[in-house]
Design a protein around this motif. Structure first.
Motif, mmCIF file in Angstrom:
data_model
loop_
_atom_site.group_PDB
_atom_site.id
_atom_site.type_symbol
_atom_site.label_atom_id
_atom_site.label_comp_id
_atom_site.label_asym_id
_atom_site.label_seq_id
_atom_site.Cartn_x
_atom_site.Cartn_y
_atom_site.Cartn_z
ATOM 1 N N ARG A 179 -4.233 -6.297 9.997
ATOM 2 C CA ARG A 179 -5.233 -5.449 9.343
ATOM 3 C C ARG A 179 -4.941 -3.972 9.593
ATOM 4 O O ARG A 179 -5.048 -3.149 8.685
ATOM 5 C CB ARG A 179 -6.627 -5.817 9.836
ATOM 6 C CG ARG A 179 -7.072 -7.192 9.372
ATOM 7 C CD ARG A 179 -8.375 -7.608 10.014
ATOM 8 N NE ARG A 179 -8.636 -9.010 9.755
ATOM 9 C CZ ARG A 179 -9.268 -9.818 10.587
ATOM 10 N NH1 ARG A 179 -9.740 -9.360 11.734
ATOM 11 N NH2 ARG A 179 -9.447 -11.078 10.277
ATOM 12 N N CYS A 180 -4.570 -3.640 10.834
ATOM 13 C CA CYS A 180 -4.206 -2.247 11.145
ATOM 14 C C CYS A 180 -3.008 -1.813 10.301
ATOM 15 O O CYS A 180 -2.993 -0.708 9.752
ATOM 16 C CB CYS A 180 -3.894 -2.092 12.633
ATOM 17 S SG CYS A 180 -5.331 -2.195 13.717
ATOM 18 N N LYS A 181 -2.020 -2.679 10.192
ATOM 19 C CA LYS A 181 -0.824 -2.361 9.399
ATOM 20 C C LYS A 181 -1.193 -2.127 7.937
ATOM 21 O O LYS A 181 -0.658 -1.224 7.291
ATOM 22 C CB LYS A 181 0.212 -3.493 9.524
ATOM 23 C CG LYS A 181 1.501 -3.226 8.786
ATOM 24 C CD LYS A 181 2.226 -2.031 9.353
ATOM 25 C CE LYS A 181 3.583 -1.839 8.701
ATOM 26 N NZ LYS A 181 4.246 -0.641 9.182
ATOM 27 N N SER A 182 -2.112 -2.916 7.410
ATOM 28 C CA SER A 182 -2.496 -2.750 6.003
ATOM 29 C C SER A 182 -3.124 -1.376 5.768
ATOM 30 O O SER A 182 -2.850 -0.733 4.747
ATOM 31 C CB SER A 182 -3.442 -3.863 5.556
ATOM 32 O OG SER A 182 -4.719 -3.715 6.150
ATOM 33 N N ILE A 183 -3.921 -0.904 6.693
ATOM 34 C CA ILE A 183 -4.553 0.411 6.547
ATOM 35 C C ILE A 183 -3.490 1.506 6.661
ATOM 36 O O ILE A 183 -3.512 2.485 5.902
ATOM 37 C CB ILE A 183 -5.668 0.608 7.592
ATOM 38 C CG1 ILE A 183 -6.753 -0.474 7.449
ATOM 39 C CG2 ILE A 183 -6.278 2.004 7.478
ATOM 40 C CD1 ILE A 183 -7.388 -0.582 6.075
ATOM 41 N N LEU A 184 -2.557 1.343 7.578
ATOM 42 C CA LEU A 184 -1.470 2.318 7.694
ATOM 43 C C LEU A 184 -0.652 2.378 6.399
ATOM 44 O O LEU A 184 -0.302 3.464 5.927
ATOM 45 C CB LEU A 184 -0.568 1.973 8.884
ATOM 46 C CG LEU A 184 -1.187 2.220 10.264
ATOM 47 C CD1 LEU A 184 -0.348 1.546 11.348
ATOM 48 C CD2 LEU A 184 -1.327 3.700 10.522
ATOM 49 N N LEU A 185 -0.355 1.233 5.815
ATOM 50 C CA LEU A 185 0.395 1.199 4.565
ATOM 51 C C LEU A 185 -0.396 1.847 3.427
ATOM 52 O O LEU A 185 0.167 2.560 2.593
ATOM 53 C CB LEU A 185 0.763 -0.240 4.200
ATOM 54 C CG LEU A 185 1.811 -0.895 5.106
ATOM 55 C CD1 LEU A 185 1.896 -2.394 4.821
ATOM 56 C CD2 LEU A 185 3.166 -0.232 4.921
ATOM 57 N N LYS A 186 -1.707 1.606 3.415
ATOM 58 C CA LYS A 186 -2.557 2.207 2.381
ATOM 59 C C LYS A 186 -2.553 3.725 2.512
ATOM 60 O O LYS A 186 -2.553 4.446 1.512
ATOM 61 C CB LYS A 186 -3.979 1.651 2.503
ATOM 62 C CG LYS A 186 -4.824 1.892 1.290
ATOM 63 C CD LYS A 186 -4.369 1.032 0.126
ATOM 64 C CE LYS A 186 -5.310 1.213 -1.047
ATOM 65 N NZ LYS A 186 -4.580 1.373 -2.304
ATOM 66 N N SER A 187 -2.512 4.224 3.740
ATOM 67 C CA SER A 187 -2.485 5.678 3.954
ATOM 68 C C SER A 187 -1.138 6.288 3.551
ATOM 69 O O SER A 187 -1.045 7.492 3.343
ATOM 70 C CB SER A 187 -2.793 6.009 5.417
ATOM 71 O OG SER A 187 -1.694 5.722 6.249
ATOM 72 N N GLU A 188 -0.123 5.455 3.434
ATOM 73 C CA GLU A 188 1.204 5.915 3.002
ATOM 74 C C GLU A 188 1.352 5.883 1.485
ATOM 75 O O GLU A 188 2.423 6.178 0.959
ATOM 76 C CB GLU A 188 2.291 5.054 3.649
ATOM 77 C CG GLU A 188 2.364 5.201 5.151
ATOM 78 C CD GLU A 188 3.287 4.186 5.805
ATOM 79 O OE1 GLU A 188 3.971 3.417 5.083
ATOM 80 O OE2 GLU A 188 3.311 4.153 7.043
ATOM 81 N N GLY A 189 0.284 5.473 0.792
ATOM 82 C CA GLY A 189 0.320 5.471 -0.667
ATOM 83 C C GLY A 189 0.723 4.165 -1.303
ATOM 84 O O GLY A 189 0.941 4.098 -2.510
ATOM 85 N N LYS A 190 0.809 3.110 -0.529
ATOM 86 C CA LYS A 190 1.149 1.796 -1.088
ATOM 87 C C LYS A 190 -0.069 1.241 -1.841
ATOM 88 O O LYS A 190 -1.212 1.470 -1.468
ATOM 89 C CB LYS A 190 1.529 0.813 0.014
ATOM 90 C CG LYS A 190 2.699 1.259 0.856
ATOM 91 C CD LYS A 190 3.995 0.934 0.190
ATOM 92 C CE LYS A 190 5.137 1.151 1.164
ATOM 93 N NZ LYS A 190 6.120 2.060 0.681
ATOM 94 N N SER A 191 0.185 0.477 -2.873
ATOM 95 C CA SER A 191 -0.893 -0.152 -3.637
ATOM 96 C C SER A 191 -1.321 -1.446 -2.950
ATOM 97 O O SER A 191 -0.568 -2.020 -2.148
ATOM 98 C CB SER A 191 -0.423 -0.466 -5.060
ATOM 99 O OG SER A 191 0.537 -1.505 -5.040
ATOM 100 N N ALA A 192 -2.514 -1.899 -3.280
ATOM 101 C CA ALA A 192 -3.004 -3.156 -2.705
ATOM 102 C C ALA A 192 -2.072 -4.325 -3.034
ATOM 103 O O ALA A 192 -1.774 -5.133 -2.151
ATOM 104 C CB ALA A 192 -4.431 -3.437 -3.159
#
Length: 108
Positions: free
Chosen positions: A32-45
């Motif tokens: 879950r932490c990794k998903s938020i980090l990826l979202k902050s990098e501009g990755k799409s869901a």
């Protein structure tokens, strides 16, 4: 096509998430932490879902939980998750059965 929503993280939040990703208490929390980090990098869901092998709605749910409650929202809440198939009262019976099985194998 809609623009990708990028989560803006403070440096403190980013550090907490990175610590959670590397040293979190459970695999689920780390993902879950990794998903938020990826979202902050501009990755799409959909990109995150594919990378982490989860569904797109799951990624959206994690983002919502993070936005509402911060890193605490990524922890597994009581009552969530798959329920155990055994309760603690069965533990002694299982240990006994394993020991008996080991003894029968070693005699063979």
């Amino acid at each position: 096509m809609k623009p990708i929503k990028v989560l803006e993280l403070s440096e403190d939040d980013r550090l907490k998430l990175e610590k959670g990703y590397h040293k979190g208490p459970t695999h689920c929390f780390r993902i879950r932490c990794k998903s938020i980090l990826l979202k902050s990098e501009g990755k799409s869901a959909p990109q995150i879902a594919e990378m982490l092998e989860v569904t797109v709605p799951t990624v959206y749910a994690w983002v919502k939980r993070y936005e509402e409650n911060g890193i605490k929202g990524l922890e597994t809440r009581p009552g969530q998750g798959r329920k155990p198939i055994m309760d603690c009262s069965d533990e002694e019976a299982v240990r006994k059965a394993i020991e008996e099985d080991r003894q029968s194998v070693s005699k063979a």
